[in-house]
Design a protein around this motif. Structure first.
Motif, PDB file in Angstrom:
ATOM      1  N   SER A   1      -0.264   8.866   1.215  1.00  0.00           N
ATOM      2  CA  SER A   1      -0.326   8.125   2.328  1.00  0.00           C
ATOM      3  C   SER A   1       0.819   7.209   2.735  1.00  0.00           C
ATOM      4  N   THR A   2       0.522   6.594   4.110  1.00  0.00           N
ATOM      5  CA  THR A   2       1.722   5.665   4.555  1.00  0.00           C
ATOM      6  C   THR A   2       2.141   4.803   3.373  1.00  0.00           C
ATOM      7  N   SER A   3       3.115   4.369   3.497  1.00  0.00           N
ATOM      8  CA  SER A   3       3.739   3.209   2.429  1.00  0.00           C
ATOM      9  C   SER A   3       4.193   1.984   3.140  1.00  0.00           C
ATOM     10  N   VAL A   4       3.852   1.728   4.321  1.00  0.00           N
ATOM     11  CA  VAL A   4       3.861   0.442   5.131  1.00  0.00           C
ATOM     12  C   VAL A   4       2.852  -0.529   4.976  1.00  0.00           C
ATOM     13  N   GLY A   5       1.612  -0.099   4.206  1.00  0.00           N
ATOM     14  CA  GLY A   5       0.373  -0.973   4.102  1.00  0.00           C
ATOM     15  C   GLY A   5      -0.405  -0.313   3.259  1.00  0.00           C
ATOM     16  N   SER A   6      -1.491  -1.092   2.851  1.00  0.00           N
ATOM     17  CA  SER A   6      -2.622  -0.560   2.036  1.00  0.00           C
ATOM     18  C   SER A   6      -3.567   0.320   3.207  1.00  0.00           C
TER      19      SER A   6
ATOM     20  N   GLY B   1      -6.809   0.832   4.919  1.00  0.00           N
ATOM     21  CA  GLY B   1      -8.055  -0.070   5.397  1.00  0.00           C
ATOM     22  C   GLY B   1      -7.493  -1.428   5.789  1.00  0.00           C
ATOM     23  N   SER B   2      -6.108  -1.727   5.239  1.00  0.00           N
ATOM     24  CA  SER B   2      -5.418  -2.964   6.125  1.00  0.00           C
ATOM     25  C   SER B   2      -5.231  -2.992   7.636  1.00  0.00           C
ATOM     26  N   GLY B   3      -5.017  -1.675   8.229  1.00  0.00           N
ATOM     27  CA  GLY B   3      -4.566  -1.941   9.517  1.00  0.00           C
ATOM     28  C   GLY B   3      -2.915  -1.763   9.870  1.00  0.00           C
ATOM     29  N   GLU B   4      -2.541  -2.088   8.773  1.00  0.00           N
ATOM     30  CA  GLU B   4      -0.797  -2.056   8.854  1.00  0.00           C
ATOM     31  C   GLU B   4      -0.266  -0.521   9.184  1.00  0.00           C
ATOM     32  N   GLY B   5      -1.006   0.535   8.664  1.00  0.00           N
ATOM     33  CA  GLY B   5      -0.338   1.767   8.772  1.00  0.00           C
ATOM     34  C   GLY B   5      -1.031   2.296  10.098  1.00  0.00           C
ATOM     35  N   GLY B   6      -1.695   1.578  11.176  1.00  0.00           N
ATOM     36  CA  GLY B   6      -1.901   2.059  12.468  1.00  0.00           C
ATOM     37  C   GLY B   6      -2.731   3.342  12.395  1.00  0.00           C
TER      38      GLY B   6
ATOM     39  N   ASN C   1       6.540  -2.322  -4.062  1.00  0.00           N
ATOM     40  CA  ASN C   1       6.720  -3.215  -2.692  1.00  0.00           C
ATOM     41  C   ASN C   1       6.654  -2.119  -1.439  1.00  0.00           C
ATOM     42  N   LEU C   2       6.013  -2.532  -0.437  1.00  0.00           N
ATOM     43  CA  LEU C   2       5.895  -1.765   0.760  1.00  0.00           C
ATOM     44  C   LEU C   2       7.421  -1.564   1.541  1.00  0.00           C
ATOM     45  N   GLN C   3       7.299  -0.665   2.201  1.00  0.00           N
ATOM     46  CA  GLN C   3       8.337   0.002   3.121  1.00  0.00           C
ATOM     47  C   GLN C   3       8.379  -1.085   4.268  1.00  0.00           C
ATOM     48  N   ILE C   4       9.440  -0.970   5.041  1.00  0.00           N
ATOM     49  CA  ILE C   4       9.552  -1.914   6.279  1.00  0.00           C
ATOM     50  C   ILE C   4       9.111  -0.570   7.380  1.00  0.00           C
TER      51      ILE C   4
ATOM     52  N   VAL D   1      19.509   4.312   5.355  1.00  0.00           N
ATOM     53  CA  VAL D   1      18.233   4.607   4.431  1.00  0.00           C
ATOM     54  C   VAL D   1      18.242   3.546   3.477  1.00  0.00           C
ATOM     55  N   CYS D   2      17.148   3.032   2.993  1.00  0.00           N
ATOM     56  CA  CYS D   2      17.117   2.006   1.993  1.00  0.00           C
ATOM     57  C   CYS D   2      15.567   2.137   1.318  1.00  0.00           C
ATOM     58  N   LEU D   3      15.428   1.608   0.082  1.00  0.00           N
ATOM     59  CA  LEU D   3      14.317   1.447  -0.373  1.00  0.00           C
ATOM     60  C   LEU D   3      14.326   0.102  -1.165  1.00  0.00           C
ATOM     61  N   PRO D   4      13.013  -0.776  -0.912  1.00  0.00           N
ATOM     62  CA  PRO D   4      12.905  -2.167  -1.611  1.00  0.00           C
ATOM     63  C   PRO D   4      12.943  -1.875  -3.004  1.00  0.00           C
TER      64      PRO D   4
END
Length: 351
Positions: A8-13, A15-20, A61-64, A75-78
């Motif tokens: 899945s997307t890595s900007v949010g969980s 079900g949270s809506g962060e992933g659009g 930690n989530l991606q920006i 390119v960066c990773l938290p």
């Protein structure tokens, strides 16, 4: 039967809506593939959940979100990156699957592709965002032709490798959306509340028309939201929050129309087909995915991008639209069966 691993997307969980919109795509595609008898595992950040679909959650930690950055961002990773952790897990279990499907629009999964033995399908959820991502994506599509899928041609055209993209569209579970033939005197705006969505244009339009605007979605940028409230203190707006599908479709169906005001090239616009499924016409900027969804004068209106004046004009003639036609378009073009047919054929060709 195929054995498929979704990453899945890595900007949010989930079900949270962060992933659009990509969250809805993961949910709907997983649901349809399981209905068809395929074996599926969904891997997502900690706290994720899907309706009736088991999810393996990964800590980190989530991606920006890439859309909040400039085209030249490096390119960066938290630290303790959930994206890196998800793909480390995928490497460990890859031989249990026929195919891995990447839904994260980030540099890392593309870069890692040659290091995997199991084929990887990349479903790209946005248009071109950064030079670094475009560069590695272009290299990977040359090595692995046919492995990039997108929502729309408008989205594909933002990339230098547009001709190599498989156009797959989107869909929703129509059984979850009820047709409402009797709207109330209100409009809707639905999406992440962030600058690239240009909510302020919709607020300015209703400030002129006086028709109340119901706003649905996650506030991703609090400063931006406060700025809108400050600039339009007397606008007839009501924030409804981020609602689950059942409640959302009930409230959305009551509205005269959905306003879509993206400042960027929207890859698709799942909110448009959610509205159509409820019988709600769509008024959208003639830009990106919505321009390939809305049938001008039949299921809504496409207007000049960034023109509040044209938004207002379209709102004033929304009564001309037959809401039955909106529902019929959703049923004809955006069912889960149609989506499943397209993705199943794509996945089979890659295996």
């Amino acid at each position: 039967m195929l054995k498929i691993l979704f990453l899945s997307t890595s900007v949010g969980s989930l079900g949270s809506g962060e992933g659009g919109g990509v969250e809805l795509t993961v949910q709907n595609l997983a649901q349809e593939l399981r209905r068809r008898g395929h074996q599926l595992e969904v891997v997502a950040p900690n706290g994720s959940w899907l309706t009736d679909i088991p999810v393996t959650t990964i800590e980190g930690n989530l991606q920006i979100p890439v859309q909040t950055q400039s085209r030249d961002v490096p390119v960066c990773l938290p630290d303790n990156s959930v994206l890196a952790n998800m793909w480390s897990y995928a490497r460990q279990v890859q031989h249990q699957y026929d195919l891995l499907v990447n839904f994260a629009f980030d540099w890392l999964p593309f870069y890692l592709t040659p290091f995997f033995e199991t084929p990887i399908a990349h479903f790209i959820s946005m248009g071109s965002m950064t030079k670094a991502s475009d560069r590695i994506m272009q290299q990977i599509i040359k090595q692995y032709p046919g492995t990039f899928g997108v929502y729309t041609q408008s989205q594909a055209d933002t990339f230098p490798f547009a001709k190599e993209c498989k156009i797959l569209g989107s869909a929703i579970d129509l059984s979850l959306y009820n047709f409402n033939p009797n709207p109330q005197a209100s409009l809707a705006w639905l999406g992440r509340i962030a600058p690239e969505k240009a909510l302020e244009d919709a607020v300015e339009a209703v400030n002129i028309t006086g028709i109340p605007l119901k706003i649905f979605g996650r506030i991703q940028n609090q400063e931006y939201w406060q700025e809108i409230l400050t600039n339009f203190p007397n606008a007839p707006i009501e924030y409804q929050g981020f609602l689950a599908t059942e409640k959302l479709q009930q409230e959305l169906g009551k509205c005269l129309a959905l306003l879509m005001t993206p400042r960027w090239i929207e890859a698709f616009g799942n909110v448009a087909i959610e509205a159509l499924a409820c019988g709600v016409p769509v008024i959208a900027y003639r830009r990106g995915g919505p321009a390939e969804i809305v049938k001008q004068g039949q299921t809504g209106f496409l207007v000049e991008p960034d023109s509040v004046t044209e938004l207002v004009a379209a709102i004033n003639k929304i009564g001309q639209i037959d809401r039955q036609l909106c529902r019929k378009q959703a049923e004809a073009e955006y069912s889960l069966k149609a989506l499943g047919d397209r993705f199943e054929a794509w996945f089979t060709s890659l295996i």
